[in-house]
Design an enzyme around this catalytic site. Sequence first.
Site, mmCIF file in Angstrom:
data_model
loop_
_atom_site.group_PDB
_atom_site.id
_atom_site.type_symbol
_atom_site.label_atom_id
_atom_site.label_comp_id
_atom_site.label_asym_id
_atom_site.label_seq_id
_atom_site.Cartn_x
_atom_site.Cartn_y
_atom_site.Cartn_z
ATOM 1 N N HIS A 284 43.825 -13.497 -75.420
ATOM 2 C CA HIS A 284 42.475 -14.051 -75.251
ATOM 3 C C HIS A 284 41.523 -13.164 -76.055
ATOM 4 C CE1 HIS A 284 38.673 -14.768 -73.052
ATOM 5 N NE2 HIS A 284 39.228 -15.903 -72.652
ATOM 6 N N ASP B 211 46.611 -7.569 -69.237
ATOM 7 C CA ASP B 211 45.566 -8.521 -68.882
ATOM 8 C C ASP B 211 46.197 -9.532 -67.922
ATOM 9 O OD1 ASP B 211 44.033 -10.801 -68.739
ATOM 10 O OD2 ASP B 211 43.585 -10.909 -70.870
ATOM 11 N N GLN C 162 45.478 -14.476 -65.873
ATOM 12 C CA GLN C 162 46.156 -15.742 -65.577
ATOM 13 C C GLN C 162 47.441 -15.538 -64.767
ATOM 14 O OE1 GLN C 162 44.665 -18.471 -66.080
ATOM 15 N NE2 GLN C 162 43.148 -17.980 -67.647
HETATM 16 N N1 C6P Z 1 39.946 -17.363 -69.735
HETATM 17 C C1 C6P Z 1 39.999 -19.768 -69.915
HETATM 18 O O1 C6P Z 1 39.502 -20.901 -69.825
HETATM 19 P P1 C6P Z 1 36.651 -13.331 -67.701
HETATM 20 O O2 C6P Z 1 35.836 -14.313 -68.490
HETATM 21 O O3 C6P Z 1 36.243 -11.926 -67.959
HETATM 22 O O4 C6P Z 1 36.755 -13.672 -66.258
HETATM 23 O O5 C6P Z 1 38.166 -13.504 -68.229
HETATM 24 C C2 C6P Z 1 38.463 -13.372 -69.585
HETATM 25 C C3 C6P Z 1 39.907 -13.685 -69.831
HETATM 26 C C4 C6P Z 1 40.761 -12.660 -70.199
HETATM 27 N N2 C6P Z 1 42.075 -12.871 -70.363
HETATM 28 C C5 C6P Z 1 42.625 -14.084 -70.171
HETATM 29 C C6 C6P Z 1 44.097 -14.248 -70.334
HETATM 30 C C7 C6P Z 1 41.811 -15.149 -69.809
HETATM 31 O O6 C6P Z 1 42.360 -16.353 -69.610
HETATM 32 C C8 C6P Z 1 40.409 -14.957 -69.655
HETATM 33 C C9 C6P Z 1 39.494 -16.109 -69.345
HETATM 34 C C10 C6P Z 1 39.219 -18.581 -69.435
HETATM 35 O O7 C6P Z 1 41.128 -19.597 -70.364
HETATM 36 C C11 C6P Z 1 37.812 -18.603 -69.955
HETATM 37 S S1 C6P Z 1 37.726 -18.426 -71.696
#
Ligand code: C6P
Length: 413
Positions: A129, A206, A209
Amino acid sequence: MTRITKPALDVVSIRSDFPILEQEVHGKPLVYLDNAATSQKPRPVIDAISRFYANTNANVHRGVHTLSVRSTELYEGAREKSRAFVNAAEAAEIVFVRGTTEAINLVANSFGAARVRAGDEVVISAMEHHSNIVPWQMLCQRSGAKLRVIPIDRHGEIKLDEYRKLLNERTRIVAVSHVSNSLGTVNPVDEIISLAHERGVPVLIDGAQAVPHFRVDVRALDADFYAFSGHKMFGPTGAGVLYARKSLLESLPPYQGGGDMIASVTFEKTTYNVLPHRFEAGTPDIAAVVGLGAAIDYVHALGYDAIESYENELVAYAVDALSRVPGVTLVGTPTHRVGVVSFTVEGVHPHDAGMILDHEGIAIRAGHHCTQPVMDFFEVPATNRASFAFYNTRAEVDRLVAALAKVREVFGS
Ligand code: C6P
């Protein structure tokens, strides 16, 4: 004779905990399949937040008065729940942040300042991401270090052989996702971590998910840093967790300066607070942290065994059903997948498909999902992404499949 019963979820009763799911969109019952962007919140989480504001609201760690003491107890109670949730050894290893993005920025800044110099290397994967790319890229620009990227294959899986080759005496940190948000791939993070550790290199995972779908044990994984967002696991926006191994955290400089992260301040010198407060400058989102604690309780009450077995069946059903729809191509076909199915519809831009689905009451995400390099790799501008939680059903998958027929009808494809 002991009978082993399969853990089951009572999805009808679970759905009644989520008031938002009861509504209609464009006159059709809502089918919410955008859980990877943010999950919905059960009543106990909503109630915990409103109870906090109605009865307890006060700042934490600052007051001797009753409300402040209660507020601090709730906040620190959520830290203990978070510790147990990921099986960290100590609550001091749990830093509350806004979410995964802030957690990774914290590590890239703090660890980066302490340990990364010109000529060093930072290893990420090609399926990250943007939150696990850009902070490292910024660190590399600041420090003169180099960003190295583990390639992926056509299934959307990390090439472990290439990863092995990338690790060397210049590698300072490895940062990879546990689960890809655009492909659903579950990465072999235990192997990724142990290969890095053979060279003494710390690893950030990370977990944004991952935690909504399966149990994570940071000690069993031997992770050095593990980041996740509360809002993707049935908690509110505004609170997430950075787990960091204590010995590492102790050696790192603070990320931000301000209230609560200090022990003493004069104009000449500041000394810092103990862990984890040293990394929590300013008033945190207390209500959100309390809500995160309630979300952890909710997930525990359902049980990950039941969640996993239900979701595995549901996602396998969705993969099978979607791959039979004429004109639909799955993007990413990993062996081990959770939560997410990405696809394209022949001759239809994902945004157009997403809009027609919305008219059918179905919420999916259409776009690059903040993983532009993944789109480039698969040579698509964007995908449609259906992402699942334990409150989704086979009937909802059927609604999606039926609506996709309509999408193709409208576009004559
Ligand atoms: N993905 C999606 O629709 P935040 O925004 O800080 O809560 O998470 C960021 C983030 C980091 N790593 C992964 C693997 C993610 O999936 C996400 C957030 C959302 O896929 C919003 S772009």
